[in-house]
Design an enzyme around this catalytic site. Sequence first.
Site, short mmCIF file in Angstrom:
data_model
loop_
_atom_site.label_atom_id
_atom_site.label_comp_id
_atom_site.label_asym_id
_atom_site.label_seq_id
_atom_site.Cartn_x
_atom_site.Cartn_y
_atom_site.Cartn_z
CD GLU A 178 36.87 59.12 -1.19
OE1 GLU A 178 37.64 59.62 0.35
OE2 GLU A 178 37.14 57.95 -1.17
CD GLU A 235 34.59 55.38 3.70
OE1 GLU A 235 34.34 55.10 4.99
OE2 GLU A 235 34.76 56.71 2.72
#
Length: 321
Positions: free
Chosen positions: A141, A136
């Site tokens: 974010e 990932e």
Amino acid sequence: MKISSSKTLVLASLVGSALAGGIYTLDECVRGEGFYDSFNFENITDPTHGRVTYVNRTTAERLNLTYATSDTFILRADDTTVLGVNDTGRNSVRIRSNRRHREHVVVFDIQHMPEGCGTWPAIWETKEAGWPAGGEIDILEGANDVVPNQSTLHTGHNCSMPNNTLQSGTFATTNCDASVAYNVGCGVKYAQDNNSFGPGFNSIGGGWYAMERTLHYIKVWFWERHDPFVPLDVSSGAWIIDTDGWGTPAANFPNNTECDIQSHFEDNNIIINLTFCGDWAGNPALYNASGCPLDCVTYVNNNPTAFTNAYFEISSMNVYK
């Protein structure tokens, strides 16, 4: 378009150089309404246990949670509904690219990102099936408007990063193993750039995020909207790009003796989503430390108008290979 023989030789040389990294050609240009063709809407239970209900495309369009023009794509959350304790969560959107990518560069031109207490927006890549075996990459974010942005890798066992990489950011953690320390991953906090995330990002009209993945490293860059040093091939959405001219990345995750990039990262989808609370934004210690009121779930339930600015406005996404 007809290309002369001399131009063909030059282009072939440039494309061939991509094998060594640096120069890439445009593989997919997604703009405005094109996001509906290149992505699918994931009507799934939030794997991060957020106070959210991810709706399908039909519902998203009916509720005006997504809309597009020829050059703008909007993804947003409900900002009108007071939630009851038995409701499943605030309506929002999670989209996943139809195509998967391995070695590539992706460039996002983003005008606005979600902001507000309880929000947890992300632009990232992963292979959902068998996670985290396929890796990932979190490009953009954060949670609860806490700055700066953090780019993070999450992997299977036996993947760590060295502290002495060439990057402008700083490693907050170096162990990428998702089974360690509650899946914090190996994250890089951007250096002294409060405009890389949240209200600061939105106040300057956003900017560009780019990620390059090769067999040898994963790098992430960020340029503010009016940065005089943003590379022309980035700001113009050029057909051919040269990442060697992009300067020092904000985050740099190199292949090393403690982490074999090739074995930890498979063909990944690109995901864009907005959740609320959950494992990160709703963590009581982190939520309270951010200065947000009440507890996360209560705040998200009772204050829909707090999420009027909880939306992505994306001009384009270009993928290069």
